[in-house]
Design an enzyme around this catalytic site. Structure first.
Site, PDB file in Angstrom:
ATOM      1  N   GLN A 159       3.105  10.266 -14.657  1.00  0.00           N
ATOM      2  CA  GLN A 159       3.344   9.189 -13.690  1.00  0.00           C
ATOM      3  C   GLN A 159       2.111   8.298 -13.525  1.00  0.00           C
ATOM      4  O   GLN A 159       2.220   7.067 -13.476  1.00  0.00           O
ATOM      5  CB  GLN A 159       3.739   9.790 -12.334  1.00  0.00           C
ATOM      6  CG  GLN A 159       4.263   8.783 -11.330  1.00  0.00           C
ATOM      7  CD  GLN A 159       5.646   8.260 -11.687  1.00  0.00           C
ATOM      8  OE1 GLN A 159       6.360   8.866 -12.486  1.00  0.00           O
ATOM      9  NE2 GLN A 159       6.024   7.123 -11.107  1.00  0.00           N
ATOM     10  N   LEU A 160       0.937   8.919 -13.458  1.00  0.00           N
ATOM     11  CA  LEU A 160      -0.294   8.152 -13.280  1.00  0.00           C
ATOM     12  C   LEU A 160      -0.672   7.367 -14.535  1.00  0.00           C
ATOM     13  O   LEU A 160      -1.453   6.417 -14.463  1.00  0.00           O
ATOM     14  CB  LEU A 160      -1.434   9.080 -12.864  1.00  0.00           C
ATOM     15  CG  LEU A 160      -1.335   9.633 -11.436  1.00  0.00           C
ATOM     16  CD1 LEU A 160      -2.427  10.652 -11.173  1.00  0.00           C
ATOM     17  CD2 LEU A 160      -1.390   8.520 -10.401  1.00  0.00           C
ATOM     18  N   GLY A 186       3.723   3.532 -18.009  1.00  0.00           N
ATOM     19  CA  GLY A 186       4.538   3.474 -19.227  1.00  0.00           C
ATOM     20  C   GLY A 186       3.885   4.145 -20.415  1.00  0.00           C
ATOM     21  O   GLY A 186       4.574   4.717 -21.275  1.00  0.00           O
ATOM     22  N   GLY A 236      10.488  35.391 -20.723  1.00  0.00           N
ATOM     23  CA  GLY A 236      11.234  35.715 -19.509  1.00  0.00           C
ATOM     24  C   GLY A 236      11.240  34.498 -18.602  1.00  0.00           C
ATOM     25  O   GLY A 236      10.190  33.952 -18.268  1.00  0.00           O
ATOM     26  N   THR A 237      12.422  34.007 -18.216  1.00  0.00           N
ATOM     27  CA  THR A 237      12.482  32.816 -17.370  1.00  0.00           C
ATOM     28  C   THR A 237      11.774  33.060 -16.041  1.00  0.00           C
ATOM     29  O   THR A 237      11.623  34.202 -15.591  1.00  0.00           O
ATOM     30  CB  THR A 237      13.936  32.422 -17.070  1.00  0.00           C
ATOM     31  OG1 THR A 237      14.539  33.469 -16.280  1.00  0.00           O
ATOM     32  CG2 THR A 237      14.748  32.226 -18.350  1.00  0.00           C
ATOM     33  N   GLU A 281       1.817  39.673 -22.734  1.00  0.00           N
ATOM     34  CA  GLU A 281       2.474  38.464 -23.215  1.00  0.00           C
ATOM     35  C   GLU A 281       2.537  37.416 -22.108  1.00  0.00           C
ATOM     36  O   GLU A 281       2.236  36.233 -22.322  1.00  0.00           O
ATOM     37  CB  GLU A 281       3.886  38.777 -23.718  1.00  0.00           C
ATOM     38  CG  GLU A 281       4.649  37.529 -24.148  1.00  0.00           C
ATOM     39  CD  GLU A 281       6.037  37.821 -24.696  1.00  0.00           C
ATOM     40  OE1 GLU A 281       6.765  36.859 -24.972  1.00  0.00           O
ATOM     41  OE2 GLU A 281       6.390  39.011 -24.841  1.00  0.00           O
ATOM     42  N   ILE A 341       8.246  38.121 -33.635  1.00  0.00           N
ATOM     43  CA  ILE A 341       9.013  39.176 -32.991  1.00  0.00           C
ATOM     44  C   ILE A 341      10.388  38.627 -32.650  1.00  0.00           C
ATOM     45  O   ILE A 341      10.504  37.557 -32.041  1.00  0.00           O
ATOM     46  CB  ILE A 341       8.289  39.751 -31.748  1.00  0.00           C
ATOM     47  CG1 ILE A 341       9.097  40.907 -31.142  1.00  0.00           C
ATOM     48  CG2 ILE A 341       7.979  38.672 -30.722  1.00  0.00           C
ATOM     49  CD1 ILE A 341       8.314  41.765 -30.170  1.00  0.00           C
TER      50      ILE A 341
END
Length: 378
Positions: free
Chosen positions: A337-338, A341, A365-366, A243, A124
């Site tokens: 974070q847990l 690295g 849509g934000t 949606e 769409i």
């Protein structure tokens, strides 16, 4: 944990078949799809054969006439496995309903069976370079010329755009009428003047084919208009709650998967002579995430139950979309974070899920627009 009561034994049997299908046909290849920028086209045909596409469509068009929960199962399993390249939900739960609800019988019989089988991939085309969440700002035009509409304009960030065989195009039929001048059209990908631009290179969701689309004097029969001219914006508003619910469903499943990966990692990984999971900070973080995910799960399941009854309104769907995706991003950041690295290494699923999640707060849509929708309803 609060048990889920929404799904029947039939839904759970379907879930097992979906999970088996994805683990066989998608999981082993998703890394390669991330490198090439799109999933294999054949997966769509395989998914169609497995009954995973458009299961809600009526039997007269080749569907199963199933309820929305079958779609929810597919969304949850795709998200749980981190298969963000797979655009099945947009195809089944966003594009197909527009054709079903607003297309003529001729259009429905022509296209819906091909959507169900996977013979046609759909997209769409709403967003433009200058118009995102503000759909009233669409510039793409469609001018009636005899028995055809002539479409001109461009679209960007179109999910499934590269593989799409059929696209719903949002265009202005009356530029002076604002929202009431918007219409929806079905355009086949091989129509002269319709060109696909480059696949867009994204921060995350790298296996999902996202493209630019260009329309230069693209002529489509006036019969390809969905519903009535000028009603496009109203149709979009009518369909957006589903949606946004699909986004919320996927966000919760992604967060649940991330928590499970992190539980396993922190129990195995050691620091200062003991498992990371034995440190109080780790236990408290895990407890916070488990609680917030449980709260989100209850709310989103309630929204699904309301949707099954036709009672999910626009503000509540906006709440689900905004809250679930904010939670998803928060959980994934904590989980990275847990992992230390290793959480920043692409080979770890948590790293890919973290990168894939960020856009959820933007598309459909934000979340800022979601808050505006909610506020207006207070």
């Amino acid at each position: 944990m609060i048990p889920r009561t929404l799904f029947s034994s039939e839904h759970e049997l379907f879930r097992e078949s979906v999970r088996t299908f994805l683990e066989k046909h998608a999981v082993p290849f998703h890394g390669q799809w991330e490198k090439q920028g799109y999933i294999d086209r054949n997966l769509w045909n395989q998914a169609g054969e497995a009954g995973m596409l458009c299961s809600h469509l009526p039997e007269e068009y080749g569907g199963l006439g199933a309820d929305f929960l079958y779609s929810a199962v597919v969304i949850e399993e795709v998200s749980r496995l981190g298969l963000t390249g797979i655009g099945f939900s947009l195809h089944s739960d966003i594009v197909a309903p527009y054709i079903l609800h607003y297309g003529s019988e001729a259009l429905k019989h022509k296209y819906l069976p091909q959507l169900i089988s996977g013979e046609m991939v759909t997209a769409i085309a709403m967003t433009e370079p200058g118009a995102g969440s503000d759909l009233q700002g669409v510039k793409t035009s469609a001018v009636l010329d005899g028995d055809e509409y002539v479409i001109n304009g461009s679209k960007t960030f179109i999910t499934n755009g590269y593989l799409a065989d059929l696209v719903i195009v949002v265009a202005k039929t009356d530029p002076k009428a604002g929202a009431k001048g918007t219409s929806l059209f079905l355009v086949e990908a091989d129509t002269p003047g319709f060109d696909k631009g480059k696949r867009l290179e994204k921060v995350g969701m790298k296996a999902q084919d996202t493209s630019e689309l260009f329309f230069q004097d693209v002529r489509v029969p006036k019969e390809n208009l969905l519903g009535q001219a000028g009603m496009g914006f109203a149709y979009l508003m009518q369909e957006l709650p589903q949606e946004r619910l699909t986004v919320a469903i996927g966000a919760l499943s992604s967060a649940e998967a991330a928590l499970q990966w992190t539980l396993e990692y922190t129990r195995e990984r050691k620091a200062f002579g003991k498992a990371i999971a034995d440190f109080q900070n780790t236990r408290f973080k895990l407890a916070e995430m488990a609680t917030e995910i449980q709260i989100g799960r209850v709310f989103v399941d309630k929204c699904m139950a309301m949707h099954l009854e036709g009672k999910l309104d626009v503000p509540t769907a906006a709440m689900a979309k905004y809250w679930a995706t904010d939670l998803q991003c928060k959980v994934l950041d904590e989980c990275v974070q847990l992992h230390g690295g290793y959480g920043f290494m692409w080979e770890y699923p948590i790293a890919r899920a973290w990168a894939d999640a960020r856009v959820q707060r933007i598309y459909a849509g934000t979340n800022e627009i979601m808050k505006e929708i909610i506020a207006r309803a207070l």
